[in-house]
Design a protein around this motif. Structure first.
Motif, mmCIF file in Angstrom:
data_model
loop_
_atom_site.group_PDB
_atom_site.id
_atom_site.type_symbol
_atom_site.label_atom_id
_atom_site.label_comp_id
_atom_site.label_asym_id
_atom_site.label_seq_id
_atom_site.Cartn_x
_atom_site.Cartn_y
_atom_site.Cartn_z
ATOM 1 N N LEU A 25 20.619 -14.982 -8.522
ATOM 2 C CA LEU A 25 19.598 -15.413 -7.568
ATOM 3 C C LEU A 25 18.635 -16.406 -8.221
ATOM 4 C CD1 LEU A 25 18.746 -12.044 -5.769
ATOM 5 C CD2 LEU A 25 19.819 -14.046 -4.731
ATOM 6 N N ALA A 26 18.220 -16.072 -9.441
ATOM 7 C CA ALA A 26 17.304 -16.971 -10.153
ATOM 8 C C ALA A 26 17.976 -18.309 -10.453
ATOM 9 C CB ALA A 26 16.846 -16.311 -11.448
ATOM 10 N N SER A 27 19.260 -18.270 -10.832
ATOM 11 C CA SER A 27 19.987 -19.512 -11.124
ATOM 12 C C SER A 27 20.078 -20.393 -9.889
ATOM 13 C CB SER A 27 21.391 -19.186 -11.639
ATOM 14 O OG SER A 27 21.335 -18.438 -12.830
ATOM 15 N N ALA A 28 20.363 -19.763 -8.744
ATOM 16 C CA ALA A 28 20.450 -20.540 -7.504
ATOM 17 C C ALA A 28 19.107 -21.168 -7.159
ATOM 18 C CB ALA A 28 20.933 -19.646 -6.359
ATOM 19 N N GLY A 29 18.013 -20.406 -7.347
ATOM 20 C CA GLY A 29 16.692 -20.938 -7.061
ATOM 21 C C GLY A 29 16.312 -22.085 -7.982
ATOM 22 N N LEU A 30 16.569 -21.923 -9.275
ATOM 23 C CA LEU A 30 16.252 -22.974 -10.234
ATOM 24 C C LEU A 30 17.095 -24.215 -10.003
ATOM 25 C CD1 LEU A 30 15.867 -20.864 -13.510
ATOM 26 C CD2 LEU A 30 14.054 -21.978 -12.184
ATOM 27 N N ALA A 31 18.374 -24.001 -9.670
ATOM 28 C CA ALA A 31 19.243 -25.148 -9.410
ATOM 29 C C ALA A 31 18.778 -25.915 -8.179
ATOM 30 C CB ALA A 31 20.678 -24.669 -9.222
ATOM 31 N N SER A 32 18.288 -25.197 -7.163
ATOM 32 C CA SER A 32 17.775 -25.873 -5.977
ATOM 33 C C SER A 32 16.548 -26.705 -6.301
ATOM 34 C CB SER A 32 17.436 -24.831 -4.896
ATOM 35 O OG SER A 32 18.587 -24.150 -4.468
ATOM 36 N N LEU A 33 15.680 -26.153 -7.147
ATOM 37 C CA LEU A 33 14.505 -26.917 -7.560
ATOM 38 C C LEU A 33 14.903 -28.140 -8.378
ATOM 39 C CD1 LEU A 33 12.101 -24.001 -8.575
ATOM 40 C CD2 LEU A 33 11.889 -25.509 -6.583
ATOM 41 N N ALA A 34 15.889 -27.970 -9.268
ATOM 42 C CA ALA A 34 16.327 -29.079 -10.114
ATOM 43 C C ALA A 34 16.963 -30.187 -9.293
ATOM 44 C CB ALA A 34 17.310 -28.574 -11.164
ATOM 45 N N GLU A 35 17.673 -29.789 -8.228
ATOM 46 C CA GLU A 35 18.350 -30.793 -7.403
ATOM 47 C C GLU A 35 17.451 -31.311 -6.279
ATOM 48 O OE1 GLU A 35 21.805 -28.801 -6.050
ATOM 49 O OE2 GLU A 35 22.796 -28.812 -8.000
ATOM 50 N N SER A 48 21.184 -19.068 1.065
ATOM 51 C CA SER A 48 22.250 -19.635 0.242
ATOM 52 C C SER A 48 22.318 -18.948 -1.113
ATOM 53 C CB SER A 48 22.025 -21.137 0.050
ATOM 54 O OG SER A 48 23.057 -21.702 -0.721
ATOM 55 N N ALA A 49 21.153 -18.702 -1.719
ATOM 56 C CA ALA A 49 21.111 -18.044 -3.023
ATOM 57 C C ALA A 49 21.634 -16.617 -2.934
ATOM 58 C CB ALA A 49 19.681 -18.056 -3.563
ATOM 59 N N GLY A 119 24.659 -20.305 -13.050
ATOM 60 C CA GLY A 119 25.017 -18.918 -12.801
ATOM 61 C C GLY A 119 26.066 -18.418 -13.778
ATOM 62 N N GLY A 120 27.093 -19.217 -14.016
ATOM 63 C CA GLY A 120 28.123 -18.823 -14.973
ATOM 64 C C GLY A 120 27.575 -18.680 -16.380
ATOM 65 N N GLY A 121 26.696 -19.600 -16.781
ATOM 66 C CA GLY A 121 26.094 -19.499 -18.114
ATOM 67 C C GLY A 121 25.219 -18.272 -18.252
ATOM 68 N N ALA A 122 24.478 -17.938 -17.197
ATOM 69 C CA ALA A 122 23.619 -16.750 -17.238
ATOM 70 C C ALA A 122 24.446 -15.476 -17.355
ATOM 71 C CB ALA A 122 22.746 -16.698 -15.990
ATOM 72 N N VAL A 123 25.567 -15.400 -16.622
ATOM 73 C CA VAL A 123 26.439 -14.225 -16.694
ATOM 74 C C VAL A 123 27.049 -14.100 -18.078
ATOM 75 C CG1 VAL A 123 28.617 -13.249 -15.853
ATOM 76 C CG2 VAL A 123 26.951 -14.149 -14.229
ATOM 77 N N LEU A 124 27.526 -15.210 -18.624
ATOM 78 C CA LEU A 124 28.159 -15.179 -19.945
ATOM 79 C C LEU A 124 27.166 -14.735 -21.015
ATOM 80 C CD1 LEU A 124 30.631 -15.811 -21.697
ATOM 81 C CD2 LEU A 124 29.818 -18.175 -21.848
ATOM 82 N N LEU A 125 25.957 -15.299 -21.002
ATOM 83 C CA LEU A 125 24.952 -14.949 -22.002
ATOM 84 C C LEU A 125 24.527 -13.491 -21.861
ATOM 85 C CD1 LEU A 125 23.096 -15.882 -24.273
ATOM 86 C CD2 LEU A 125 21.433 -16.589 -22.537
ATOM 87 N N THR A 126 24.344 -13.039 -20.633
ATOM 88 C CA THR A 126 23.936 -11.653 -20.397
ATOM 89 C C THR A 126 24.960 -10.677 -20.938
ATOM 90 O OG1 THR A 126 22.734 -12.300 -18.408
ATOM 91 C CG2 THR A 126 23.298 -9.975 -18.634
ATOM 92 N N ARG A 127 26.228 -10.943 -20.680
ATOM 93 C CA ARG A 127 27.275 -10.024 -21.122
ATOM 94 C C ARG A 127 27.398 -9.994 -22.646
ATOM 95 N NH1 ARG A 127 31.476 -8.212 -17.455
ATOM 96 N NH2 ARG A 127 30.601 -8.346 -15.368
ATOM 97 N N LEU A 128 27.276 -11.132 -23.283
ATOM 98 C CA LEU A 128 27.355 -11.148 -24.742
ATOM 99 C C LEU A 128 26.199 -10.366 -25.362
ATOM 100 C CD1 LEU A 128 28.468 -14.823 -25.479
ATOM 101 C CD2 LEU A 128 29.845 -12.742 -25.561
ATOM 102 N N LEU A 129 24.987 -10.554 -24.830
ATOM 103 C CA LEU A 129 23.834 -9.834 -25.359
ATOM 104 C C LEU A 129 23.926 -8.342 -25.073
ATOM 105 C CD1 LEU A 129 20.938 -12.299 -24.400
ATOM 106 C CD2 LEU A 129 21.897 -11.887 -26.674
ATOM 107 N N LEU A 130 24.315 -7.999 -23.847
ATOM 108 C CA LEU A 130 24.364 -6.596 -23.463
ATOM 109 C C LEU A 130 25.477 -5.859 -24.195
ATOM 110 C CD1 LEU A 130 23.077 -4.483 -21.640
ATOM 111 C CD2 LEU A 130 24.748 -5.064 -19.885
#
Length: 467
Positions: A25-35, A48-49, A119-130
């Protein structure tokens, strides 16, 4: 484990799901702001998010990314996440845009490339850390097994095999008089001798938070009722081996099952509300799949007819709810004379009776699609124990305890046993699958039906368990 609507879900998988929904959700919101699109627009960006996040976790679920066997070793975690997150994001992207165009009433704008990348980067980073955190000793549950026989050995093997979200450390097994020892001597803890350490003191000494009672025979005088009560009063959980298998393996073991466990253990919801919800789910899921799979069904019918000129459909008598007989409808995957001698037999691996087209439609589960008609007729549910032939039901009902309990609800097109166990082709396989069926009959709910539906998609995509 966390119990949701009578079904046990790995705690770490549930936490991971919530974290990833928030991050998506946060990734979708940030991407909308960036675009500079849909930013803070309640009619577009928010919906959409939310749709993007839900479809992404759904896609990851269908690819097994929330399964308890998802490995936690750092190298495996990175490799498995990379291999599955890309197709999951692509699937979510396609589903998102399909829903946006098919249901304009959602007011959901199309998400951009930055949304999926972030979103994909956030999922990948979260899983590696967790996953790195989960491997620490603080995240490992410590268990003591009461008993050193065959049942204790099976409990130990189950606990050790849980290498995914839920991990255990077996402190050891406490011997009990009268048990025939099956565990290794290195796994044994001191006996509960008079004047020695009590079970509660033993648990506190080793930091164990749970005692699993894994005794094959409890009729002897050595059963430590008083010490188990002390553990409960002292804050150490005590769980029966049957409950341990139900919780960790989604099985109700029949080899050590007592009737009282089924009678007093709760579950078995057959209320009017449950029946109404299940029927609604059956009709909705079957209708959606029929519409989505119509081109595939037409192609399968043409291929079957073209291969040998035989009939496209195959009907066979099966046993349904309360032992009532009905005729199940399937695409024909075997030769027309597969049982020319009139003797029923299970399908075997590389069965020579299966046609070339039949081999493919079995692998992809396409042969099961006509059973949606049985669902519409009310003879079957979408999810439930698979219906068996009367010949095998009579045989298994005599040889396998509690086998007919599975006939207390409607049979299903798919089921827990089908997504958790390989194709059954023997009495031993039938026993193994029955343990999953009993779990479903006892704990069935709409939540569990949805999880089985997601797992069915995963099994079909990976082509597992077919013959």
């Amino acid at each position: 484990m966390i119990r949701i609507f009578n079904h046990y879900v790995p705690r770490m998988a549930f936490i991971l799901l919530l974290m990833e929904v928030a991050l998506l959700l946060a990734s979708a919101g940030l991407a909308s702001l960036a675009e500079a699109r849909h930013a803070l627009h309640p009619g577009g960006g928010y919906w959409s998010a939310l749709l993007f996040a839900l479809l992404t976790v759904l896609s990851m679920g269908t690819l097994g990314m929330y399964q308890s066997d998802f490995r936690l070793h750092p190298g495996d975690a990175l490799r498995q996440t990379l291999v599955r997150i890309v197709p999951a994001l692509l699937l979510a992207f396609c589903l998102h845009n399909l829903l946006v165009h098919a249901l304009p009433g959602l007011h959901a704008a199309q998400v951009g490339n930055w949304t999926f990348l972030m979103g994909g980067g956030a999922v990948l980073l979260t899983r590696l850390l967790l996953f790195s955190t989960v491997r620490t000793e603080r995240m490992t549950e410590r268990l003591i097994l009461l008993g050193d026989g065959a049942l204790a050995q099976e409990c130990m093997e189950l606990a050790v095999s849980k290498q995914g979200f839920q991990r255990f450390h077996i402190v050891g097994c406490v011997p009990v008089a009268g048990e025939r020892r099956q565990v290794a001597a290195s796994c044994l803890l001191p006996d509960l001798l008079p004047g020695g350490q009590s079970l509660l003191e033993l648990a506190r000494t080793h930091g164990a938070g749970e005692v699993v009672v894994s005794l094959g025979d409890r009729r002897g005088g050595a059963y430590p009722v008083r010490q188990l009560l002390e553990c409960v009063l002292g804050g150490v959980r005590v769980v029966d081996a049957s409950a341990f298998f139900e919780r960790e393996a989604c099985q109700i073991r029949i080899d050590t099952l007592q009737p009282s466990y089924l009678i007093f253990g709760g579950g078995f919801d057959q209320s009017f509300l449950r029946a109404s919800v299940k029927r609604t789910f059956d009709l909705a899921a079957s209708a959606a799949i029929c519409v989505a799979a119509l081109p595939v069904m037409l192609l399968a019918a043409l291929c079957i007819a073209a291969e040998d000129g035989g009939p496209v459909f195959y009907q066979q008598e099966r046993v349904g709810k309360d032992g009532r007989l009905f005729r199940v409808l399937k695409f024909r995957s075997m030769r027309s004379d597969a049982e020319g001698d009139g003797k029923p037999r299970w399908a075997a691996e590389d069965d020579p009776r299966v046609t070339r087209v039949g081999r493919w439609i079995r692998k992809l589960r396409i042969d099961e699609l006509p059973q949606m008609l049985n669902v519409f007729r009310g003879e079957m549910s979408f999810v439930g124990p698979r219906p068996e032939r009367a010949y095998f039901v009579e045989r298994l009902g005599q040889d396998v305890p509690y086998y007919n309990v599975r006939h207390s609800i409607k049979p299903g097109v798919t089921g827990l046993a089908q997504v958790r166990y390989q194709y059954g082709a023997s009495v031993n396989d039938a026993v193994r699958k029955l343990q999953y069926d009993l779990y479903y009959v006892k704990n069935n709910s709409l939540f569990l039906d949805l999880l089985i539906l997601i797992d069915t998609v995963r099994v079909v995509l990976l082509g597992k368990g077919s013959r």
